[in-house]
Design a protein around this motif. Structure first.
Motif, PDB file in Angstrom:
ATOM      1  N   ARG A 111       4.768   2.412 -11.575  1.00 54.60           N
ATOM      2  CA  ARG A 111       4.415   3.811 -11.343  1.00 54.60           C
ATOM      3  C   ARG A 111       3.253   4.145 -12.255  1.00 54.60           C
ATOM      4  N   PRO A 112       2.143   4.604 -11.693  1.00 56.28           N
ATOM      5  CA  PRO A 112       0.953   4.899 -12.515  1.00 56.28           C
ATOM      6  C   PRO A 112       1.238   5.983 -13.558  1.00 56.28           C
ATOM      7  N   SER A 140       1.483  -5.499  -6.829  1.00 55.85           N
ATOM      8  CA  SER A 140       0.702  -6.734  -6.907  1.00 55.85           C
ATOM      9  C   SER A 140       1.641  -7.907  -6.665  1.00 55.85           C
ATOM     10  N   TYR A 143       5.976  -3.858  -8.915  1.00 56.77           N
ATOM     11  CA  TYR A 143       5.679  -2.463  -8.594  1.00 56.77           C
ATOM     12  C   TYR A 143       5.710  -1.646  -9.875  1.00 56.77           C
ATOM     13  N   TYR A 155       3.177   4.548  -6.492  1.00 58.29           N
ATOM     14  CA  TYR A 155       3.320   3.263  -7.171  1.00 58.29           C
ATOM     15  C   TYR A 155       2.160   2.355  -6.813  1.00 58.29           C
ATOM     16  N   THR A 156       1.973   1.347  -7.638  1.00 56.39           N
ATOM     17  CA  THR A 156       1.019   0.284  -7.344  1.00 56.39           C
ATOM     18  C   THR A 156       1.798  -1.017  -7.168  1.00 56.39           C
ATOM     19  N   GLY A 186       0.491   7.322  -3.374  1.00 56.00           N
ATOM     20  CA  GLY A 186       0.050   7.001  -4.723  1.00 56.00           C
ATOM     21  C   GLY A 186       1.156   7.011  -5.752  1.00 56.00           C
ATOM     22  N   ARG A 243       0.843  -1.193   0.000  1.00 55.34           N
ATOM     23  CA  ARG A 243       0.000   0.000   0.000  1.00 55.34           C
ATOM     24  C   ARG A 243       0.882   1.248   0.000  1.00 55.34           C
ATOM     25  N   CYS A 244       0.528   2.175  -0.853  1.00 54.23           N
ATOM     26  CA  CYS A 244       1.292   3.403  -0.978  1.00 54.23           C
ATOM     27  C   CYS A 244       0.337   4.578  -0.807  1.00 54.23           C
TER      28      CYS A 244
END
Length: 211
Positions: A210-211, A191, A208, A188-189, A186, A182-183
């Protein structure tokens, strides 16, 4: 991202054969010696297993342009999986601290770029080497030996060197992610894969972006 279907013959034709075959028993002995000498640098007593290496490589899209950076390749099991995935050796930038592993990698992957240096200082280590944004960063570094702040710095530095949305792929033996999933900011995401039970010890891959 599921693996792209590609025949082994076509993959080898595109990437070229690995020059020196891996001997799993010899590689395990090399890793064990390295771990005894530098336990906080090597981080593992055995190389990544074939299934774990394939799982890590599966997150790299061969169609995305740019180099593929591998941090802490060791004796090259993940590197070999990347080649079989369809990544040309010429695209590989392998950052390894151990000089013996560097020499072994040069023999096994003669067309890859081998860099002996500090993977945690990735900006300086690959300065002048990357001519364009990287397609992926694959890490086998023992991140839990470093403070969280340093792990986050590495993740941010790697993302700065990659295409937007390109993956930073990291495996861990731990039950918790090496970088928090969890970031709040925001930036990075994250899974996680299913646990790779066929690896010894069992491991999980975290990706990981970066959106």
């Amino acid at each position: 991202m599921p693996p792209l279907r590609r025949s082994r013959a076509k993959a080898l034709a595109a990437t070229g054969p690995v020059r020196e075959r891996r001997d799993p028993l010899e590689d395990e002995a090399r890793f064990l010696r390295s771990w005894f000498e530098r336990p906080l640098v090597t981080g593992a007593v055995t190389p990544s297993g074939r299934m774990l290496a394939r799982t890590m490589a599966a997150y790299v899209d061969p169609r995305m342009t740019g180099p593929v950076v591998e941090l802490g390749p060791g004796t090259g099991p993940v590197t070999e999986a990347l080649v079989r995935r369809g990544i040309a050796q010429e695209r590989l930038v392998l950052v390894e601290f151990n000089p013996d592993f560097c020499e072994l990698l040069r023999r096994r992957f003669p067309r890859a770029t081998i860099v002996r240096g500090d993977a945690y200082d990735i900006r300086r280590t690959v300065a002048g080497i990357l001519a364009e944004p990287a397609a992926a960063t694959i890490s086998s570094l023992p991140l839990f030996t470093k403070p969280l702040e340093q792990r986050l710095d590495l993740l941010n530095a790697a993302h700065d060197l990659m295409h937007p949305g390109a993956p930073f792929v990291q495996f861990t033996y731990a039950v918790v992610p090496p970088i928090p999933a969890r970031c709040e900011a925001g930036s990075y995401t994250a899974s996680g894969s299913n646990r790779v039970w066929l690896n010894l010890p069992p491991a999980r891959v975290w990706v990981y972006r970066r959106p």
